[in-house]
Motif scaffolding. Structure first.
Motif, PDB file in Angstrom:
ATOM      1  N   SER A  12       4.672   4.366  15.880  1.00  0.00           N
ATOM      2  CA  SER A  12       5.862   3.572  16.186  1.00  0.00           C
ATOM      3  C   SER A  12       6.190   2.587  15.063  1.00  0.00           C
ATOM      4  O   SER A  12       7.262   2.009  15.050  1.00  0.00           O
ATOM      5  N   ARG A  13       5.271   2.414  14.115  1.00  0.00           N
ATOM      6  CA  ARG A  13       5.504   1.485  13.005  1.00  0.00           C
ATOM      7  C   ARG A  13       5.879   2.204  11.711  1.00  0.00           C
ATOM      8  O   ARG A  13       6.124   1.555  10.716  1.00  0.00           O
ATOM      9  N   TRP A  14       5.918   3.518  11.728  1.00  0.00           N
ATOM     10  CA  TRP A  14       6.320   4.302  10.555  1.00  0.00           C
ATOM     11  C   TRP A  14       7.561   5.101  10.916  1.00  0.00           C
ATOM     12  O   TRP A  14       7.654   5.664  12.007  1.00  0.00           O
ATOM     13  N   VAL A  19      10.291   3.478  -0.282  1.00  0.00           N
ATOM     14  CA  VAL A  19       9.619   2.928   0.895  1.00  0.00           C
ATOM     15  C   VAL A  19      10.092   1.498   1.051  1.00  0.00           C
ATOM     16  O   VAL A  19      10.302   0.784   0.056  1.00  0.00           O
ATOM     17  N   LYS A  20      10.343   1.081   2.286  1.00  0.00           N
ATOM     18  CA  LYS A  20      10.809  -0.282   2.530  1.00  0.00           C
ATOM     19  C   LYS A  20      10.496  -0.688   3.954  1.00  0.00           C
ATOM     20  O   LYS A  20      10.263   0.163   4.831  1.00  0.00           O
ATOM     21  N   CYS A  21      10.456  -1.989   4.173  1.00  0.00           N
ATOM     22  CA  CYS A  21      10.238  -2.511   5.526  1.00  0.00           C
ATOM     23  C   CYS A  21      11.569  -2.541   6.262  1.00  0.00           C
ATOM     24  O   CYS A  21      12.624  -2.647   5.677  1.00  0.00           O
ATOM     25  N   ASN A  60       9.572   2.174   6.509  1.00  0.00           N
ATOM     26  CA  ASN A  60      10.501   3.292   6.356  1.00  0.00           C
ATOM     27  C   ASN A  60      10.128   4.047   5.088  1.00  0.00           C
ATOM     28  O   ASN A  60      10.052   3.466   4.003  1.00  0.00           O
ATOM     29  N   ILE A  61       9.896   5.335   5.240  1.00  0.00           N
ATOM     30  CA  ILE A  61       9.571   6.206   4.112  1.00  0.00           C
ATOM     31  C   ILE A  61      10.714   7.199   3.992  1.00  0.00           C
ATOM     32  O   ILE A  61      10.929   8.015   4.890  1.00  0.00           O
ATOM     33  N   LEU A  62      11.461   7.103   2.898  1.00  0.00           N
ATOM     34  CA  LEU A  62      12.652   7.930   2.722  1.00  0.00           C
ATOM     35  C   LEU A  62      12.411   8.959   1.627  1.00  0.00           C
ATOM     36  O   LEU A  62      11.982   8.621   0.524  1.00  0.00           O
ATOM     37  N   ASP A  85       0.824  -1.213   0.000  1.00  0.00           N
ATOM     38  CA  ASP A  85       0.000   0.000   0.000  1.00  0.00           C
ATOM     39  C   ASP A  85       0.859   1.265   0.000  1.00  0.00           C
ATOM     40  O   ASP A  85       0.484   2.288  -0.576  1.00  0.00           O
ATOM     41  N   ALA A  86       2.027   1.203   0.648  1.00  0.00           N
ATOM     42  CA  ALA A  86       2.881   2.384   0.772  1.00  0.00           C
ATOM     43  C   ALA A  86       3.605   2.726  -0.517  1.00  0.00           C
ATOM     44  O   ALA A  86       4.141   3.829  -0.637  1.00  0.00           O
TER      45      ALA A  86
END
Length: 111
Positions: free
Chosen positions: A74-76, A108-110, A95-97, A55-56
Motif C-alpha cells: 500500500s506504500r508503493w 521515483v518520487k514520494c 511512486n515508481i514510474l 534508497d529507491a
C-alpha cells in the motif's frame, strides 16, 4: 481738512506695516509602531524521507521486473509514465514510474 489728511496718513502707515508672522507649525509627530512581539524561533526543517526515496533512487534505469517485492504494497505504486493514476497525495507512498514501451524505471518520487 487736516483731520482727513491726518486720517489718510494714519491709514497709509497702517497699510504699510507688516502683520506679525504667525508662529511656525509644530513638526508633525511620527507615528510609532507598537512594540513587536518576540515569536519563538522556528525549528529547522529537516528533510524527511517518509517514503524511502533515497534508497529507491537505485531503481532508476533498471527494468521494472527487477524491482523487489515491497514489504508494504500500500506504500508503493508502480505505474507507467503515461498511465492514469489517482491524484491523492500521500507523503509516505513511493511512486515508481517506468517507460511503458521499454519497462525501464525513469523516475521515483514520494506522493
Amino acid at each position: 481738512m487736516k483731520r482727513f489728511l491726518l486720517a489718510g496718513v494714519v491709514l497709509v502707515l497702517a497699510s504699510c506695516s507688516s502683520a506679525p508672522e504667525p508662529a511656525p507649525m509644530p513638526a508633525p509627530s511620527t507615528p510609532t509602531a507598537p512594540p513587536s512581539i518576540a515569536l519563538p524561533p522556528t525549528p529547522p526543517q529537516a528533510e524527511k524521507d517518509q517514503c524511502g526515496l533515497k534508497d529507491a533512487q537505485a531503481f532508476v534505469g533498471k527494468n521494472r521486473t527487477e524491482l523487489p517485492a515491497p514489504v508494504d504494497p500500500s506504500r508503493w505504486r508502480v505505474a507507467c509514465t503515461t498511465c492514469p493514476v489517482t491524484m491523492d497525495y500521500r507523503p509516505d507512498r513511493l511512486n515508481i514510474l517506468f517507460n511503458p514501451d521499454t519497462g525501464v524505471v525513469q523516475q521515483v518520487k514520494c506522493g
